[in-house]
Write a protein that holds these residues in place. Structure first.
Motif, mmCIF file in Angstrom:
data_model
loop_
_atom_site.group_PDB
_atom_site.id
_atom_site.type_symbol
_atom_site.label_atom_id
_atom_site.label_comp_id
_atom_site.label_asym_id
_atom_site.label_seq_id
_atom_site.Cartn_x
_atom_site.Cartn_y
_atom_site.Cartn_z
ATOM 1 N N THR A 82 0.828 -1.216 0.000
ATOM 2 C CA THR A 82 0.000 0.000 0.000
ATOM 3 C C THR A 82 0.863 1.267 0.000
ATOM 4 O O THR A 82 0.481 2.272 -0.598
ATOM 5 C CB THR A 82 -0.935 0.012 1.212
ATOM 6 N N GLN A 85 1.962 1.779 -3.460
ATOM 7 C CA GLN A 85 0.817 2.240 -4.236
ATOM 8 C C GLN A 85 0.589 3.739 -4.040
ATOM 9 O O GLN A 85 0.319 4.470 -4.996
ATOM 10 C CB GLN A 85 -0.445 1.469 -3.838
ATOM 11 N N LYS A 89 0.649 6.406 -7.071
ATOM 12 C CA LYS A 89 -0.523 7.236 -7.348
ATOM 13 C C LYS A 89 -0.174 8.723 -7.335
ATOM 14 O O LYS A 89 -0.822 9.534 -8.005
ATOM 15 C CB LYS A 89 -1.622 6.943 -6.332
#
Length: 282
Positions: A82, A85, A89
């Protein structure tokens, strides 16, 4: 302008560095180490990579090819971490790619010998850009096809984090006592490297190198009206530093000053000495 490619596959993150770069495949069939704009160090780390990498290339030091890397986070939706990620992003758009060197191994100053002339040229270059991240603990160099390659310059050009103090910061000495290549060189070899390389740091060369910094990474820089003004600031500092930095490279640590003993120990020693004198008097 640097070559421009588009990432089409996110392969894996690289967790060795604090910025968590990643390996990507691009539409030119190349494989690159991606440095992301959304990393904690931000766009200035990528600017430093461009300026230092392309400057090193023009000084005939080996660095991986750099490219402008367009990245769409959608291609990495399968990444399970995460935190990675979140980084991806935040990095949509223009990032930096450096050519992936398959089969390369990390440089170890104990395991590999480096020619004194080459080592001196690398140290002089690192002094020029104030690279604080080439120590024996973290060399940021690779051996590929039996040659030495320089990587990871995001921590260099430290003065661009505070442009008001840039000239004063750039005037400071360069401490090479922990440099990964310090064991291979002497002051005389460094002087020879400076005599060879410093004259090559011309205004024309610095204009060419700074022109490669993507416009997007220079906009809205505090204290500057245009991206070209920021480019000139980089060129001015590097040009001034090139002329004199060889006189300010420190290869060996200064001798440590002896610390004064604590008060209690001094009192105890003086007391013992006084007692001895009394005994001798008897």
């Amino acid at each position: 302008m640097l070559p421009e490619v588009t990432a089409i596959r996110y392969v894996t993150p690289l967790r060795e560095g604090g910025s968590v770069p990643g390996i990507v495949e691009a539409d030119d069939l190349g494989t690159y180490v991606a440095k992301f704009i959304g990393a904690a160090q931000g766009r200035k780390a990528l600017v430093a990579e461009v300026v230092c990498g392309e400057l090193a290339r023009r000084l005939e030091l080996r660095v991986p090819e750099l490219v402008r890397l367009n990245f769409d986070p959608v291609i990495a939706l399968g990444e399970p971490d995460t935190e990675v990620q979140d980084l991806l992003k935040a990095s949509g758009g223009l990032n930096l790619g450096m050519d992936f060197l398959p089969g390369s191994v990390g440089f170890d100053p104990i395991a590999f010998e480096v020619d004194a002339s080459q080592a001196a040229r690398v140290i002089w270059f690192d002094a020029l850009v104030n690279n604080v991240d080439r120590s024996w603990r973290n060399p940021n160099m690779l051996i590929w096809h039996r040659e030495l390659w320089l990587i990871d310059h995001g921590a260099a050009l430290i003065w661009h984090h505070n442009w008001k103090g840039a000239q004063a910061s750039a005037a400071k000495p360069y401490d090479a006592t922990d440099h990964a290549l310090a064991r291979f060189v002497t002051a005389a070899e460094l002087a020879a490297a400076a005599a060879e390389l410093a004259p090559r740091i011309t205004e024309t060369l610095l204009r060419e190198v700074t022109a490669l910094i993507p416009q997007e990474w220079l906009l809205d820089e505090p204290g500057f009206g245009t991206a070209d003004a920021v480019r000139r600031a980089y060129a001015d500092v590097l040009g001034d530093r090139a002329a004199t930095i060889h006189d300010r490279i420190r290869l060996s640590a200064p001798p440590k000053k002896a610390e004064a003993p604590p008060e209690w120990l001094r009192t105890w020693v003086e007391g013992k000495a006084a007692g001895s004198r009394q005994e001798d008097g008897r």
